[in-house]
Design an enzyme around this catalytic site. Structure first.
Site, short mmCIF file in Angstrom:
data_model
loop_
_atom_site.label_atom_id
_atom_site.label_comp_id
_atom_site.label_asym_id
_atom_site.label_seq_id
_atom_site.Cartn_x
_atom_site.Cartn_y
_atom_site.Cartn_z
N SER A 1 0.83 -1.20 0.00
CA SER A 1 0.00 0.00 0.00
C SER A 1 0.86 1.25 0.00
O SER A 1 1.96 1.27 0.56
CB SER A 1 -0.89 0.02 1.24
OG SER A 1 -1.53 1.27 1.40
N LYS B 1 -8.27 -0.86 -9.27
CA LYS B 1 -8.83 -1.45 -8.04
C LYS B 1 -10.00 -0.63 -7.52
O LYS B 1 -9.90 0.59 -7.40
CB LYS B 1 -7.76 -1.55 -6.95
CG LYS B 1 -8.25 -2.14 -5.64
CD LYS B 1 -7.13 -2.20 -4.62
CE LYS B 1 -7.60 -2.88 -3.33
NZ LYS B 1 -8.59 -2.08 -2.59
N THR C 1 -5.91 2.50 -7.06
CA THR C 1 -7.16 2.49 -6.30
C THR C 1 -8.02 3.68 -6.71
O THR C 1 -7.58 4.83 -6.67
CB THR C 1 -6.86 2.55 -4.79
OG1 THR C 1 -6.31 1.29 -4.39
CG2 THR C 1 -8.13 2.80 -3.99
N HIS D 1 -13.45 -2.23 -1.05
CA HIS D 1 -12.53 -1.75 -0.02
C HIS D 1 -12.84 -2.38 1.34
O HIS D 1 -12.68 -1.75 2.39
CB HIS D 1 -12.60 -0.22 0.09
CG HIS D 1 -11.26 0.45 0.22
ND1 HIS D 1 -10.59 1.00 -0.86
CD2 HIS D 1 -10.45 0.64 1.28
CE1 HIS D 1 -9.45 1.53 -0.44
NE2 HIS D 1 -9.35 1.32 0.85
N TYR E 1 -2.35 5.12 -4.07
CA TYR E 1 -3.38 6.11 -3.78
C TYR E 1 -2.90 7.38 -4.47
O TYR E 1 -1.97 8.03 -4.00
CB TYR E 1 -3.50 6.36 -2.28
CG TYR E 1 -4.33 5.34 -1.52
CD1 TYR E 1 -5.70 5.28 -1.68
CD2 TYR E 1 -3.71 4.47 -0.62
CE1 TYR E 1 -6.45 4.36 -0.97
CE2 TYR E 1 -4.46 3.55 0.10
CZ TYR E 1 -5.83 3.51 -0.08
OH TYR E 1 -6.57 2.60 0.62
#
Length: 376
Positions: A126, A245, A176, A269, A150
């Site tokens: 992440s 995603k 994402t 999520h 992100y």
């Protein structure tokens, strides 16, 4: 009395446990992990948005699909090996990108990478990891990893992360797209939760370190406008496959593929974003039908059983990811705990495959499912 094994970081107690776990089932891990993860950290990990309705439905909705047993199938010792995104994997179960794993264990993502590598699986890092992209990749010792972005409003920041990911040898970028703002997470509000541990990627690349901030403050720098152009831009910049995603409808899946996505990641999520949306497993079949094998599909949200993995694969997924159970295993046993979680789910999947008469993961993808909504 069991000895307390922990590290104290900025007043926050991080587990230091390193041990194999005797797991009866993955749902049982949550209560055990709650005993050792501090309240604020546990609330952040375990909680969903609003009243957790979608979070609960993610697991409950697997009951909407049933597996057809198959006798006289003349098979034994099913194989979990699979080939997807050009990777040879020993299991179709992968680690979902999960933020701030230092909340569960002092080694954070490094121990998760070690545990996933030990079972021949695939890990996704992440953006909001506790350890750096390079350190997490190194801990995997050559095992395949993806990097989840992100996307920031600051493209220079995005480039710095993508540069680091490419340098670390990741195999794909997960973009994402369902978290342009943070979901309304009541546990974090009740606990007045702020991240006690720096996020390595934020520390290194000039957006502060995340420590002492709430999730809303972290998301404040996230891009709120994401389009097809961003998929193309990331693919052109990194020369890596880009997997989108957070897809929850056939229309969005086709839009992503049209933008050049090399994969679709069906996920809500883990029930942490839009509460009131459907369970991931309920939307997977229609998305898979629309995608029609143009690109591979990753699936997550609510996976707790080997039969869940089977159903997701039979409903159209190529890989099945999980997050929270792995983090609980991490807290309880470090890298060995992570390995134990994957081994338990692999074992359950093997049993399910045998009873359903499926020898290979490809067989599972063609296995029939029945549909009946039992009263809950």
């Amino acid at each position: 009395m069991e000895a307390i094994i922990m590290t104290l970081t900025n007043g926050y107690e991080q587990s230091d446990r390193e041990q194999k776990l005797n797991i009866v089932n993955l749902p049982s891990l949550e209560a055990e992990a709650k005993k050792i993860i501090p309240t604020g950290g546990f609330g952040y990990i375990a909680g969903g948005s609003e009243d957790d309705w979608t979070l609960r439905q993610n697991t409950a909705a697997f009951g909407h699909l049933q597996i057809v047993p198959k006798a006289l199938s003349n098979i034994e010792q099913p194989s979990l090996a699979t080939h997807v995104f050009g990777l040879d994997l020993k299991t179709p179960i992968m680690m979902a990108p999960t933020a701030a794993q230092g909340l569960a264990h002092s080694q954070g993502e490094k121990d998760t990478a070690r545990g996933v590598a030990a079972v021949g699986g695939l890990m996704a890092q992440s953006t909001y990891s506790s350890t750096s992209i390079a350190d997490t990749a190194a801990a995997g010792n050559g095992a395949p990893q993806f990097f989840q972005l992100y996307m920031s409003k600051d493209w220079t920041f995005n480039e710095s992360l993508l540069d680091e990911a490419v340098k670390a040898g990741v195999k794909a970028i997960l973009l994402t797209v369902d978290a342009t703002v943070d979901g309304y997470r009541e546990a974090d509000i009740v606990n007045n939760f702020q991240f006690p541990i720096p996020m390595a990627n934020l520390t290194k690349f000039s957006e502060g370190d995340g420590k002492g901030k709430g999730i809303g403050e972290i998301y404040a720098s996230a891009a709120q406008k994401i389009s097809e152009d961003d998929v193309r831009r990331i693919a052109d910049y990194t020369h890596l496959p880009v997997i989108v995603k957070g897809i929850q409808s056939p229309e969005d899946a086709l839009r992503a593929i049209g933008a050049g996505a090399a994969g679709i990641y069906v996920s809500n999520h883990g029930g942490r974003q839009l509460n009131g949306g459907p369970a991931s497993i309920d939307v997977l079949p229609a998305i898979a039908k629309a995608v029609n094998h143009q690109v591979p599909i990753i699936f997550d949200s609510g996976v707790r059983r080997g039969s869940h993995v089977f159903k997701a694969l039979a409903a159209g997924a190529d890989l099945v990811a999980m997050g929270r159970p792995v983090i609980y295993g991490l807290a309880l046993g470090g890298a060995q705990g992570v390995q134990s979680v994957f081994e338990e789910l692999n074992h359950e999947l093997e049993i399910t495959m045998q009873l359903a008469g499926t020898k290979t993961i490809e067989d599972v993808k063609h296995a029939p499912l029945t549909h009946f909504n039992y009263a809950e």
